[in-house]
Design an enzyme around this catalytic site. Sequence first.
Site, short mmCIF file in Angstrom:
data_model
loop_
_atom_site.label_atom_id
_atom_site.label_comp_id
_atom_site.label_asym_id
_atom_site.label_seq_id
_atom_site.Cartn_x
_atom_site.Cartn_y
_atom_site.Cartn_z
N ASN A 89 0.78 -1.20 0.17
CA ASN A 89 0.09 -0.26 0.17
C ASN A 89 0.83 1.28 0.03
OD1 ASN A 89 -2.61 1.83 1.08
ND2 ASN A 89 -1.01 1.94 2.53
N TYR A 164 3.05 8.37 -11.50
CA TYR A 164 2.27 7.63 -10.90
C TYR A 164 1.52 6.74 -11.65
CZ TYR A 164 -1.43 7.27 -7.10
OH TYR A 164 -2.11 6.82 -5.95
N ALA A 165 0.77 7.28 -12.90
CA ALA A 165 0.05 6.36 -13.68
C ALA A 165 0.76 5.11 -14.14
CB ALA A 165 -0.58 7.24 -14.85
N ALA A 166 1.82 5.34 -14.61
CA ALA A 166 2.77 4.31 -14.93
C ALA A 166 3.01 3.21 -13.89
CB ALA A 166 4.20 4.76 -15.48
N LYS A 168 1.27 2.86 -11.24
CA LYS A 168 -0.19 2.06 -10.87
C LYS A 168 -0.63 0.99 -11.69
CE LYS A 168 -0.24 3.93 -6.59
NZ LYS A 168 -0.43 3.03 -5.50
N ILE A 197 -10.33 8.81 -2.06
CA ILE A 197 -10.71 8.19 -0.79
C ILE A 197 -10.52 9.28 0.14
CG2 ILE A 197 -10.23 6.29 1.01
CD1 ILE A 197 -11.29 5.37 -1.90
N1 LIG Z 1 -5.87 8.33 -1.11
C1 LIG Z 1 -6.39 8.37 -2.30
O1 LIG Z 1 -7.41 8.80 -2.85
C2 LIG Z 1 -6.06 7.27 -3.09
C3 LIG Z 1 -6.47 6.99 -4.40
C4 LIG Z 1 -5.92 6.01 -5.20
C5 LIG Z 1 -4.62 5.19 -4.68
N2 LIG Z 1 -4.11 5.66 -3.43
C6 LIG Z 1 -3.16 4.65 -3.18
O2 LIG Z 1 -3.47 4.16 -1.79
C7 LIG Z 1 -2.00 4.15 -1.13
C8 LIG Z 1 -2.18 4.94 0.14
O3 LIG Z 1 -2.53 6.17 -0.01
P1 LIG Z 1 -2.88 7.17 1.08
O4 LIG Z 1 -3.70 8.19 0.56
O5 LIG Z 1 -3.44 6.27 2.29
O6 LIG Z 1 -1.43 7.69 1.41
P2 LIG Z 1 -0.55 8.51 2.61
O7 LIG Z 1 0.40 9.53 2.14
O8 LIG Z 1 -1.62 9.16 3.51
O9 LIG Z 1 -0.08 7.16 3.24
C9 LIG Z 1 1.07 6.67 2.69
C10 LIG Z 1 1.87 6.10 3.96
O10 LIG Z 1 2.81 5.26 3.15
C11 LIG Z 1 4.07 5.63 3.67
N3 LIG Z 1 5.33 5.81 2.99
C12 LIG Z 1 5.56 6.62 1.71
N4 LIG Z 1 6.72 6.17 1.19
C13 LIG Z 1 7.18 4.92 1.74
C14 LIG Z 1 8.31 4.19 1.90
N5 LIG Z 1 9.49 4.24 0.79
N6 LIG Z 1 8.40 3.14 2.77
C15 LIG Z 1 7.68 2.90 3.42
N7 LIG Z 1 6.43 3.64 3.72
C16 LIG Z 1 6.20 4.62 2.97
C17 LIG Z 1 4.07 7.05 4.40
O11 LIG Z 1 4.91 7.41 5.50
C18 LIG Z 1 2.43 6.90 4.47
O12 LIG Z 1 2.33 6.67 6.08
C19 LIG Z 1 -0.91 4.51 -2.08
O13 LIG Z 1 -0.58 3.51 -2.66
C20 LIG Z 1 -1.88 5.63 -3.00
O14 LIG Z 1 -0.94 5.68 -4.20
C21 LIG Z 1 -4.75 6.33 -2.75
#
Ligand SMILES: NC(=O)c1ccc[n+]([C@@H]2O[C@H](COP(=O)([O-])OP(=O)(O)OC[C@H]3O[C@@H](n4cnc5c(N)ncnc54)[C@H](O)[C@@H]3O)[C@@H](O)[C@H]2O)c1
Length: 253
Positions: A89, A164-166, A168, A197
């Site tokens: 995640n 990011y798109a690439a 994902k 989200i």
């Molecule tokens: N929030 C959205 O609307 C949304 C939509 C689509 C996809 N996503 C995906 O869901 C996932 C979580 O998103 P979110 O909104 O909760 O993000 P967020 O930024 O709130 O949380 C991400 C967490 O990942 C940790 N992190 C980042 N880089 C790291 C690394 N190198 N090693 C270990 N931990 C690391 C951060 O410290 C953070 O706690 C991501 O992959 C994001 O791309 C989110």
Amino acid sequence: MDLNNKVVVVTGAGRGIGRGLATYLAGKGAKIAVVDLNDADMEATVKECEALGVEARAYRINVANEAEVEQLFSRVVQDFGSLHGLINNAGITRDGLLVKFVDGKLDKKMTLQQWQSVIDVNLTGVFLCGREAAIKMIELGVEEGVIINISSVARYGSFGQTNYAAAKAGVATLAETWAKELARYNIRTGAIAPGTINTDMIAAMKPEARERLVQAVPLRRLGETRNIAQAATFIFENDYFTGRCIDTDGGLR
Ligand SMILES: NC(=O)c1ccc[n+]([C@@H]2O[C@H](COP(=O)([O-])OP(=O)(O)OC[C@H]3O[C@@H](n4cnc5c(N)ncnc54)[C@H](O)[C@@H]3O)[C@@H](O)[C@H]2O)c1
């Protein structure tokens, strides 16, 4: 897979969707390895899981660092005695246009650093964690293992998000590839592509900007972290599911 008493690693579980995943699965009785870069955030997630009556531990590692990821999975197996699930995640964004021209002249371009930093965490990190989790599950001879990659609606193409798109799209394809390779070891895979989200970041936006996001969604509301955790639970529990990506986006695409 019945999640009760199973050991599940959730990366990026310090906050946002990752914390939502960790606590929801903890509510189903899973023991959680909380992986993140932020100690205070991880501590809060661990406490929330423990309050639900399960064992949880924090591991501060960078998912893009090969040696740290290798050590992580050895430590998790040592600490918990097994490994049944992984949710990849952790993710970051470094948005920017591929190229931007102003008055016929190049003004800006996405830098290699912008590209590489997102690929490192969002794609290479998923590859490394998926590989090490699979090795441990196979060595342990688990009856069933599950690996889930968190993709995004951006996998279909997203303005200002070349990097990011690439990544994902890549992690959805990794789930499909691993389904084919790992089925022989009783490991199933899946991906989840969230839309927008309702995490802290979005809650902190100006109301007008937030409203614009909501209006773009056919269901006229943002997703909750619980909705992503429900999709993950479906993948864990349904033993005829493997290799596909569940778009959980309120119809956004
Ligand atoms: N929030 C959205 O609307 C949304 C939509 C689509 C996809 N996503 C995906 O869901 C996932 C979580 O998103 P979110 O909104 O909760 O993000 P967020 O930024 O709130 O949380 C991400 C967490 O990942 C940790 N992190 C980042 N880089 C790291 C690394 N190198 N090693 C270990 N931990 C690391 C951060 O410290 C953070 O706690 C991501 O992959 C994001 O791309 C989110």
